[in-house]
Write an enzyme that holds these catalytic residues in place. Sequence first.
Site, PDB file in Angstrom:
ATOM      1  N   TYR A 164       0.845  -1.210   0.000  1.00 39.73           N
ATOM      2  CA  TYR A 164       0.000   0.000   0.000  1.00 39.73           C
ATOM      3  C   TYR A 164       0.877   1.256   0.000  1.00 39.73           C
ATOM      4  CZ  TYR A 164      -3.820   3.102   1.573  1.00 39.73           C
ATOM      5  OH  TYR A 164      -4.753   4.106   1.698  1.00 39.73           O
ATOM      6  N   ALA A 165       1.887   1.265   0.872  1.00 38.02           N
ATOM      7  CA  ALA A 165       2.772   2.432   0.960  1.00 38.02           C
ATOM      8  C   ALA A 165       3.511   2.652  -0.359  1.00 38.02           C
ATOM      9  CB  ALA A 165       3.761   2.250   2.113  1.00 38.02           C
ATOM     10  N   ALA A 166       3.971   1.562  -0.958  1.00 36.94           N
ATOM     11  CA  ALA A 166       4.696   1.688  -2.236  1.00 36.94           C
ATOM     12  C   ALA A 166       3.755   2.202  -3.328  1.00 36.94           C
ATOM     13  CB  ALA A 166       5.283   0.334  -2.633  1.00 36.94           C
ATOM     14  N   LYS A 168       1.047   4.062  -2.951  1.00 39.54           N
ATOM     15  CA  LYS A 168       0.670   5.458  -2.713  1.00 39.54           C
ATOM     16  C   LYS A 168       1.846   6.409  -2.970  1.00 39.54           C
ATOM     17  CE  LYS A 168      -3.660   4.723  -1.662  1.00 39.54           C
ATOM     18  NZ  LYS A 168      -4.728   5.173  -2.568  1.00 39.54           N
TER      19      LYS A 168
HETATM   20  N1  LIG Z   1     -10.008   5.915   4.839  1.00 38.24           N
HETATM   21  C1  LIG Z   1      -8.800   6.401   5.091  1.00 38.24           C
HETATM   22  O1  LIG Z   1      -8.432   6.696   6.235  1.00 38.24           O
HETATM   23  C2  LIG Z   1      -7.833   6.616   3.960  1.00 38.24           C
HETATM   24  C3  LIG Z   1      -6.554   7.123   4.280  1.00 38.24           C
HETATM   25  C4  LIG Z   1      -5.649   7.343   3.263  1.00 38.24           C
HETATM   26  C5  LIG Z   1      -5.997   7.095   1.944  1.00 38.24           C
HETATM   27  N2  LIG Z   1      -7.247   6.609   1.664  1.00 38.24           N
HETATM   28  C6  LIG Z   1      -7.558   6.357   0.253  1.00 38.24           C
HETATM   29  O2  LIG Z   1      -8.804   6.940  -0.075  1.00 38.24           O
HETATM   30  C7  LIG Z   1      -9.424   6.176  -1.123  1.00 38.24           C
HETATM   31  C8  LIG Z   1     -10.842   5.809  -0.717  1.00 38.24           C
HETATM   32  O3  LIG Z   1     -10.787   5.031   0.464  1.00 38.24           O
HETATM   33  P1  LIG Z   1     -12.060   4.765   1.383  1.00 38.24           P
HETATM   34  O4  LIG Z   1     -11.566   4.761   2.772  1.00 38.24           O
HETATM   35  O5  LIG Z   1     -13.168   5.647   0.998  1.00 38.24           O
HETATM   36  O6  LIG Z   1     -12.376   3.239   0.977  1.00 38.24           O
HETATM   37  P2  LIG Z   1     -13.757   2.442   0.790  1.00 38.24           P
HETATM   38  O7  LIG Z   1     -13.393   1.007   0.898  1.00 38.24           O
HETATM   39  O8  LIG Z   1     -14.819   2.999   1.669  1.00 38.24           O
HETATM   40  O9  LIG Z   1     -14.158   2.782  -0.724  1.00 38.24           O
HETATM   41  C9  LIG Z   1     -13.385   2.332  -1.802  1.00 38.24           C
HETATM   42  C10 LIG Z   1     -14.291   2.164  -2.997  1.00 38.24           C
HETATM   43  O10 LIG Z   1     -13.467   1.737  -4.096  1.00 38.24           O
HETATM   44  C11 LIG Z   1     -14.150   0.703  -4.788  1.00 38.24           C
HETATM   45  N3  LIG Z   1     -13.178  -0.152  -5.461  1.00 38.24           N
HETATM   46  C12 LIG Z   1     -12.324  -1.042  -4.897  1.00 38.24           C
HETATM   47  N4  LIG Z   1     -11.632  -1.668  -5.858  1.00 38.24           N
HETATM   48  C13 LIG Z   1     -12.040  -1.157  -7.031  1.00 38.24           C
HETATM   49  C14 LIG Z   1     -11.691  -1.405  -8.379  1.00 38.24           C
HETATM   50  N5  LIG Z   1     -10.783  -2.342  -8.712  1.00 38.24           N
HETATM   51  N6  LIG Z   1     -12.297  -0.686  -9.348  1.00 38.24           N
HETATM   52  C15 LIG Z   1     -13.243   0.234  -9.040  1.00 38.24           C
HETATM   53  N7  LIG Z   1     -13.630   0.497  -7.778  1.00 38.24           N
HETATM   54  C16 LIG Z   1     -13.027  -0.191  -6.791  1.00 38.24           C
HETATM   55  C17 LIG Z   1     -14.918  -0.040  -3.712  1.00 38.24           C
HETATM   56  O11 LIG Z   1     -15.997  -0.809  -4.271  1.00 38.24           O
HETATM   57  C18 LIG Z   1     -15.382   1.102  -2.816  1.00 38.24           C
HETATM   58  O12 LIG Z   1     -16.636   1.599  -3.228  1.00 38.24           O
HETATM   59  C19 LIG Z   1      -8.506   4.977  -1.365  1.00 38.24           C
HETATM   60  O13 LIG Z   1      -7.660   5.245  -2.451  1.00 38.24           O
HETATM   61  C20 LIG Z   1      -7.709   4.896  -0.076  1.00 38.24           C
HETATM   62  O14 LIG Z   1      -6.463   4.261  -0.251  1.00 38.24           O
HETATM   63  C21 LIG Z   1      -8.166   6.355   2.640  1.00 38.24           C
END
Ligand SMILES: NC(=O)c1ccc[n+]([C@@H]2O[C@H](COP(=O)([O-])OP(=O)(O)OC[C@H]3O[C@@H](n4cnc5c(N)ncnc54)[C@H](O)[C@@H]3O)[C@@H](O)[C@H]2O)c1
Length: 263
Positions: A164-166, A168
């Site tokens: 994940y870190a790599a 991002k």
């Molecule tokens: N929640 C946090 O604290 C946090 C922190 C840092 C970064 N992020 C990043 O924010 C983004 C959203 O995260 P979130 O917490 O809302 O997650 P979440 O799991 O609530 O939502 C992610 C969405 O992406 C969809 N998804 C997953 N794989 C997919 C694919 N192959 N194709 C299309 N859609 C796909 C899922 O169906 C889901 O609706 C991500 O990129 C995550 O890495 C989140």
Amino acid sequence: MRLLDRVAVITGGASGIGRAIADRFVEEGARVVIADLSAEAGARAADEINGAGSRGSAAHYAVDVSARDQVRHFATAVQERFGRIDVLINNAGVTRYRPFLEAASEDWNAVLDVDLKGVFFCAQAVAPAMVSQSYGKIVNIASVSGTGCSAHAAGGSPGGNAAYAAAKAGVIQLTKTLARELGPSGINVNCVAPGFFLTPLTGSTRTPEQVKEHVAARAGMAVLNRPGKVIELANSVLFLASDEASFIAGQTLFVDGGRTDRM
Ligand SMILES: NC(=O)c1ccc[n+]([C@@H]2O[C@H](COP(=O)([O-])OP(=O)(O)OC[C@H]3O[C@@H](n4cnc5c(N)ncnc54)[C@H](O)[C@@H]3O)[C@@H](O)[C@H]2O)c1
């Protein structure tokens, strides 16, 4: 209205942060297109948004961002239906915690395919429409994990997050190179790196007890001493997707409450 009639594609827009971005964009008049792996969740989100009576609207497509052909067909379908694509939010993401010594290549690929390759595929599929318009905004969602290195085998995290870190970190650097290549065509490419936000992702790899422990640990790592609210993240993405950010390119905005593991 800051996005009036703009066509805005949001990957992973059916849940969590992506859904908050969709809600916020529609309030600002955007025609939002949710591209999510889950057809059911995408349809539900679009129905709820359209029923809320905002100025904008929502449509949904079932798309796997890690499948290049699907992404290309999706981009073509959106352009045929709406006539343009103004904004792309590369938000879809997954995580898979594994202690480094136990991580299999399948774990690595599952995360890199969605979190990094998906950004590449979506940007490449959508950029030609933006180039032909001489207008476009791409905002990639990275993470504090792309530069910081917080403990992931403690505080409610069930293991390491090397993949994940790599991924991002790759998104942050990809943002800079895309900004350089697409900027001359009138396209602003930027990145938002979230800190900790409570979403379904938080619980996807943790037990409820681990979630509680994780919330407490992560809150304590931010100078604001709390998790973020998804609306706070959505507002930052809105800024970068709007014309208010017209002279910003290649930047990563950390929306993390002041994470001390990064400062
Ligand atoms: N929640 C946090 O604290 C946090 C922190 C840092 C970064 N992020 C990043 O924010 C983004 C959203 O995260 P979130 O917490 O809302 O997650 P979440 O799991 O609530 O939502 C992610 C969405 O992406 C969809 N998804 C997953 N794989 C997919 C694919 N192959 N194709 C299309 N859609 C796909 C899922 O169906 C889901 O609706 C991500 O990129 C995550 O890495 C989140």
